[in-house]
Design a protein around this motif. Sequence first.
Motif, PDB file in Angstrom:
ATOM      1  N   VAL A  58     156.168 100.937 -32.175  1.00  0.00           N
ATOM      2  CA  VAL A  58     155.080 101.691 -32.811  1.00  0.00           C
ATOM      3  C   VAL A  58     155.519 102.197 -34.182  1.00  0.00           C
ATOM      4  N   LEU A  59     156.714 102.759 -34.251  1.00  0.00           N
ATOM      5  CA  LEU A  59     157.195 103.306 -35.524  1.00  0.00           C
ATOM      6  C   LEU A  59     157.433 102.188 -36.542  1.00  0.00           C
ATOM      7  N   THR A  60     157.930 101.059 -36.085  1.00  0.00           N
ATOM      8  CA  THR A  60     158.096  99.916 -36.992  1.00  0.00           C
ATOM      9  C   THR A  60     156.750  99.492 -37.559  1.00  0.00           C
ATOM     10  N   ALA A  61     155.739  99.421 -36.699  1.00  0.00           N
ATOM     11  CA  ALA A  61     154.403  99.032 -37.144  1.00  0.00           C
ATOM     12  C   ALA A  61     153.809 100.050 -38.106  1.00  0.00           C
ATOM     13  N   LEU A  62     154.088 101.320 -37.897  1.00  0.00           N
ATOM     14  CA  LEU A  62     153.565 102.349 -38.805  1.00  0.00           C
ATOM     15  C   LEU A  62     154.218 102.256 -40.185  1.00  0.00           C
ATOM     16  N   ARG A  63     155.445 101.774 -40.249  1.00  0.00           N
ATOM     17  CA  ARG A  63     156.087 101.579 -41.558  1.00  0.00           C
ATOM     18  C   ARG A  63     155.519 100.363 -42.286  1.00  0.00           C
ATOM     19  N   MET A  64     154.742  99.534 -41.592  1.00  0.00           N
ATOM     20  CA  MET A  64     154.148  98.340 -42.186  1.00  0.00           C
ATOM     21  C   MET A  64     152.699  98.554 -42.609  1.00  0.00           C
ATOM     22  N   GLN A  65     152.183  99.771 -42.511  1.00  0.00           N
ATOM     23  CA  GLN A  65     150.772 100.011 -42.785  1.00  0.00           C
ATOM     24  C   GLN A  65     150.409  99.793 -44.250  1.00  0.00           C
ATOM     25  N   THR A  66     149.191  99.330 -44.488  1.00  0.00           N
ATOM     26  CA  THR A  66     148.687  99.162 -45.857  1.00  0.00           C
ATOM     27  C   THR A  66     148.289 100.496 -46.477  1.00  0.00           C
ATOM     28  N   TYR A  67     148.133 101.521 -45.669  1.00  0.00           N
ATOM     29  CA  TYR A  67     147.787 102.855 -46.171  1.00  0.00           C
ATOM     30  C   TYR A  67     148.987 103.410 -46.946  1.00  0.00           C
ATOM     31  N   PRO A  68     148.749 104.224 -48.002  1.00  0.00           N
ATOM     32  CA  PRO A  68     149.877 104.756 -48.784  1.00  0.00           C
ATOM     33  C   PRO A  68     150.890 105.479 -47.909  1.00  0.00           C
ATOM     34  N   ALA A  69     152.126 105.027 -47.935  1.00  0.00           N
ATOM     35  CA  ALA A  69     153.153 105.544 -47.034  1.00  0.00           C
ATOM     36  C   ALA A  69     153.409 107.030 -47.238  1.00  0.00           C
ATOM     37  N   ASP A  70     153.289 107.503 -48.490  1.00  0.00           N
ATOM     38  CA  ASP A  70     153.589 108.913 -48.748  1.00  0.00           C
ATOM     39  C   ASP A  70     152.506 109.849 -48.231  1.00  0.00           C
ATOM     40  N   LEU A  71     151.392 109.278 -47.745  1.00  0.00           N
ATOM     41  CA  LEU A  71     150.313 110.099 -47.201  1.00  0.00           C
ATOM     42  C   LEU A  71     150.273 110.057 -45.678  1.00  0.00           C
ATOM     43  N   ILE A  72     151.241 109.372 -45.065  1.00  0.00           N
ATOM     44  CA  ILE A  72     151.287 109.267 -43.602  1.00  0.00           C
ATOM     45  C   ILE A  72     152.412 110.148 -43.066  1.00  0.00           C
ATOM     46  N   GLU A  73     152.057 111.001 -42.139  1.00  0.00           N
ATOM     47  CA  GLU A  73     153.021 111.848 -41.427  1.00  0.00           C
ATOM     48  C   GLU A  73     153.005 111.421 -39.959  1.00  0.00           C
ATOM     49  N   ILE A  74     154.180 111.300 -39.363  1.00  0.00           N
ATOM     50  CA  ILE A  74     154.272 110.887 -37.958  1.00  0.00           C
ATOM     51  C   ILE A  74     154.858 112.038 -37.145  1.00  0.00           C
ATOM     52  N   VAL A  75     154.136 112.423 -36.099  1.00  0.00           N
ATOM     53  CA  VAL A  75     154.591 113.483 -35.203  1.00  0.00           C
ATOM     54  C   VAL A  75     154.619 112.921 -33.785  1.00  0.00           C
ATOM     55  N   VAL A  76     155.783 112.960 -33.170  1.00  0.00           N
ATOM     56  CA  VAL A  76     155.941 112.504 -31.791  1.00  0.00           C
ATOM     57  C   VAL A  76     156.082 113.728 -30.892  1.00  0.00           C
ATOM     58  N   ALA A  77     155.216 113.805 -29.880  1.00  0.00           N
ATOM     59  CA  ALA A  77     155.232 114.933 -28.953  1.00  0.00           C
ATOM     60  C   ALA A  77     155.859 114.479 -27.642  1.00  0.00           C
ATOM     61  N   ASP A  78     157.073 114.919 -27.415  1.00  0.00           N
ATOM     62  CA  ASP A  78     157.841 114.527 -26.234  1.00  0.00           C
ATOM     63  C   ASP A  78     157.383 115.348 -25.031  1.00  0.00           C
TER      64      ASP A  78
END
Length: 431
Positions: free
Chosen positions: A47-67
């Motif tokens: 999932v995280l690898t795929a999120l690094r491949m997004q066409t959306y501007p990377a500097d506008l994406i924040e990833i929060v994982v809730a364990d």
Amino acid sequence: MSGKAGGRSGHGLPGNRWDLVRDEPHRFPTVSVVIPYYEQPRQLENVLTALRMQTYPADLIEIVVADDGSTPALVRADVTVVRQEDKGFRAAAARNLGASASTGEVLCFLDADTVPEPGYITALTRLPSIVPDALTVGRRLHADLAEVADLGRWFADPPEVDEPGWLADAYRGTADLLTVDHTSYRWIISAVMCCTRALFDELGGFDESFVGYGGEDWELANRAFHAGAVFARVPGATAWHDGPDWAGRSPDDDERRRAKNGEALSLARLVTDPAARRHGLIFDIPDLVAVVDTDGHSSASLLRTVSSVLSFADCGVWLQGSAADLAATWGAADSRIHVGAVPPRVLARSRCRLHVSGRVFFEADSVRTLVGLLSDDVGTVTVSGVDVTMRSSRSIGRAQRWRTDDLFGAVHVDGAEAGIVLSPREPDLSW
């Protein structure tokens, strides 16, 4: 957040007409991707690898994982990790925890085993970026990703598979949720869901009373619908669930049935869809909220009005006004009758609201007839000859948000023809 919706700047959409939004966002909002997680390191890595491949501007994406209480606890330096104690499967609480730790204007919810294609965030956030009360759902496909070594190459030539039939049929039949009704919450899946933070906060997030598999996304979507949210399915936002659909996860029919029955029982107390309540039980959150103005009533006329309203079985009556205490003279022990203001948790979940003023009497099917006239095109029903108004909670929520009443249609019915008449101040209650 602002934008143009079909030329309607600063204005809500009528009904569920997301198709009127033809513009692109005037800017890219910040997006928080919230991922509930429990002991799925390999799948999360995909999932995280795929999120690094997004066409959306990377500097506008924040990833929060809730364990959700993994052992060992998840530790990563490349994303924000928050953690809750292991008290069973608590996806609703985990998603709320992740959302509370995030900062984005738009929230994208993904599961830790659901891998988004590169254009996923761009496609799924488009409508919420323009329409602040939009709730979008992506396309979830299923595949075995255990042996996929190169996601980029895999995305370039994915297998040809179909969506689960129950979802494909629903989206086909509703033109991707352009046509909706009070059952449409069933087609919103939190694993591929997106909305603005403003809408999520207004709804109060997921209901954390849900513990175990399923139900919390339907309950949230049901509240969103009644709050006037615009539903849209975005087929261009595809994410791949690593594994089969629920129906294919266990060969044990009884195990699947027990899980689905638990989900159904959890939902029936909070979701007033008649299909969820076909067993005839009475719950403290009714399908119909009826507010009865008691001014001008005698004890007998008030009893006649209230009892006729309650001919609609899944109903709660709230008595307001100067004569509300007359109900105490009846000696009744009916849990559907209340005095005072309607609790917010009830208003947030009930499908429709009836306001009655004066000594009104409803024949057996009259209330049901008024309820049946409501739709996503009709939000208000008024009645001639009596002071009676029926409104959908959905139209009320949209009107309050946008401060206008012209986003849903209205119809008018003749009271006498519908079996709704005025009663005398002292009706005959004898037998």
